[in-house]
Scaffold this motif. Structure first.
Motif, PDB file in Angstrom:
ATOM      1  N   HIS A   1      23.461   9.892 -14.451  1.00  0.00           N
ATOM      2  CA  HIS A   1      22.909   9.893 -13.093  1.00  0.00           C
ATOM      3  C   HIS A   1      22.695   8.468 -12.589  1.00  0.00           C
ATOM      4  O   HIS A   1      23.067   8.134 -11.453  1.00  0.00           O
ATOM      5  CB  HIS A   1      21.581  10.656 -13.070  1.00  0.00           C
ATOM      6  N   LEU A   2      22.089   7.641 -13.430  1.00  0.00           N
ATOM      7  CA  LEU A   2      21.854   6.252 -13.039  1.00  0.00           C
ATOM      8  C   LEU A   2      23.175   5.524 -12.792  1.00  0.00           C
ATOM      9  O   LEU A   2      23.303   4.732 -11.848  1.00  0.00           O
ATOM     10  CB  LEU A   2      21.054   5.530 -14.126  1.00  0.00           C
TER      11      LEU A   2
ATOM     12  N   SER B   1      25.996   6.858 -11.834  1.00  0.00           N
ATOM     13  CA  SER B   1      26.574   7.340 -10.575  1.00  0.00           C
ATOM     14  C   SER B   1      25.860   6.733  -9.368  1.00  0.00           C
ATOM     15  O   SER B   1      26.503   6.384  -8.364  1.00  0.00           O
ATOM     16  CB  SER B   1      26.499   8.869 -10.515  1.00  0.00           C
ATOM     17  N   GLU B   2      24.537   6.612  -9.467  1.00  0.00           N
ATOM     18  CA  GLU B   2      23.790   5.981  -8.376  1.00  0.00           C
ATOM     19  C   GLU B   2      24.248   4.545  -8.167  1.00  0.00           C
ATOM     20  O   GLU B   2      24.424   4.088  -7.027  1.00  0.00           O
ATOM     21  CB  GLU B   2      22.292   6.018  -8.678  1.00  0.00           C
TER      22      GLU B   2
ATOM     23  N   GLU C   1      27.576   4.427  -6.411  1.00  0.00           N
ATOM     24  CA  GLU C   1      27.438   4.619  -4.969  1.00  0.00           C
ATOM     25  C   GLU C   1      26.938   3.345  -4.294  1.00  0.00           C
ATOM     26  O   GLU C   1      27.438   2.946  -3.231  1.00  0.00           O
ATOM     27  CB  GLU C   1      26.472   5.773  -4.687  1.00  0.00           C
TER      28      GLU C   1
ATOM     29  N   LYS D   1      17.632  -0.688  -9.228  1.00  0.00           N
ATOM     30  CA  LYS D   1      18.352   0.359  -9.953  1.00  0.00           C
ATOM     31  C   LYS D   1      19.035  -0.204 -11.201  1.00  0.00           C
ATOM     32  O   LYS D   1      19.088   0.464 -12.242  1.00  0.00           O
ATOM     33  CB  LYS D   1      19.378   1.009  -9.028  1.00  0.00           C
TER      34      LYS D   1
ATOM     35  N   TYR E   1      18.485   1.050 -14.996  1.00  0.00           N
ATOM     36  CA  TYR E   1      19.649   1.469 -15.788  1.00  0.00           C
ATOM     37  C   TYR E   1      19.727   0.697 -17.110  1.00  0.00           C
ATOM     38  O   TYR E   1      19.919   1.285 -18.182  1.00  0.00           O
ATOM     39  CB  TYR E   1      20.911   1.245 -14.960  1.00  0.00           C
TER      40      TYR E   1
END
Length: 288
Positions: free
Chosen positions: A51-52, A54-55, A58, A108, A112
């Protein structure tokens, strides 16, 4: 380490409330801390990292898109791309979006990388041994000679916390991990065990095994050296002496490789030193 459940040095005499209080006391009462075992949650950790990741992908795409705009944009925007302080001072309009995105990426990335490092630390720890795992499951499910079915100490989804051995991590592995210690612990642990006053659990302290293995290793090492020297002193034939040197050297190398955790380079070094002592003894006419 426990023969059936863990390595608790002292029996628990105070009966705690069943559930978290009783199981926590059981884990904490182990002097060697070999039963301090918890789940790693590998599947959830992997999903969290995905999830991290993928964030960040983006955010990276947004950053690249803004860079493309600035590449074809005004001279002022190009200047902001070269000077962070100027970009922060003029963080209005479209430039504000760029600054906020940069700060969001920074936060972020920190989250991560911290997650990566934490998982790296957990993955470097060893899972519990089969003995400890079986012991914990017996204790957790309250299995006894009179109740082989037992019942779980914790309820809800926690009843399965110890079912997957590969998803467990031991916060403190045994002090000695060499093959001889493992062999003595697994095969002759019952010699060091003792019963507790509270249940049928049998315990033995890890330090007793360490002392026993240390004494045994010292005796074996002395026998290999003294025995070889005595044999070489008694035997006068040079051919037999060479044969004895080869036999004792091979025996020494095998002993070091099988009974210790020495690496190959260390085995070679120790064997070379041992054989050198024997060769010096023979070539120096010390055996005559």
């Amino acid at each position: 380490m426990a023969k059936k459940t863990s390595d608790v040095e002292k029996a628990v005499t105070i009966r705690r409330l069943q559930g978290y209080p009783s199981f926590a006391e059981f884990l904490a009462s182990d002097r060697d801390r070999s039963t301090v075992v918890f789940r790693r949650f590998d599947r959830l950790s992997a999903r969290n990292l995905l999830h991290l990741q993928s964030e960040l992908c983006e955010l990276e795409a947004q950053q690249d898109a803004l860079d493309d705009q600035d590449r074809n944009g005004s001279t002022e925007n190009k200047q902001f791309a070269r000077n962070w302080e100027e970009a922060r001072k003029h963080s209005t309009g479209s430039q504000k979006e760029r600054v906020e995105l940069a700060l969001k990426i920074r936060e972020k990335l920190k989250e991560y990388k911290e997650a990566i490092l934490l998982d790296t630390t957990l993955l470097s720890l060893q899972p519990p041994s089969d003995r400890v795992w079986d012991a914990l499951r017996h204790k957790f499910h309250n299995i006894s000679p009179g109740d082989l079915k037992g019942w779980p100490t914790l309820g809800g989804a926690s009843i399965a916390i110890l079912e997957d051995q590969d998803d467990l991590v031991s916060l403190k592995p045994p002090a000695e991990q060499d093959r001889l210690t493992s062999f003595v612990r697994d095969r002759f642990g019952f010699i060091f065990s003792k019963a507790t006053a509270s249940d049928d659990t049998r315990y033995f302290p890890e330090h007793r095994i360490t002392v026993f293995v240390t004494i045994l290793s010292t005796v074996v090492a002395a026998m290999l050296l003294v025995g070889a020297i005595v044999n070489l002193y008694v035997v006068k034939s040079q051919k037999w002496r060479l044969g004895l040197i080869a036999i004792y050297t091979a025996l020494f190398a095998t002993t070091v490789a099988l009974l210790t955790s020495a690496r190959r380079a260390e085995v070679f070094a120790a064997t070379a030193a041992y054989s050198a002592v024997l060769v010096v003894f023979v070539s120096g006419n010390l055996g005559n």
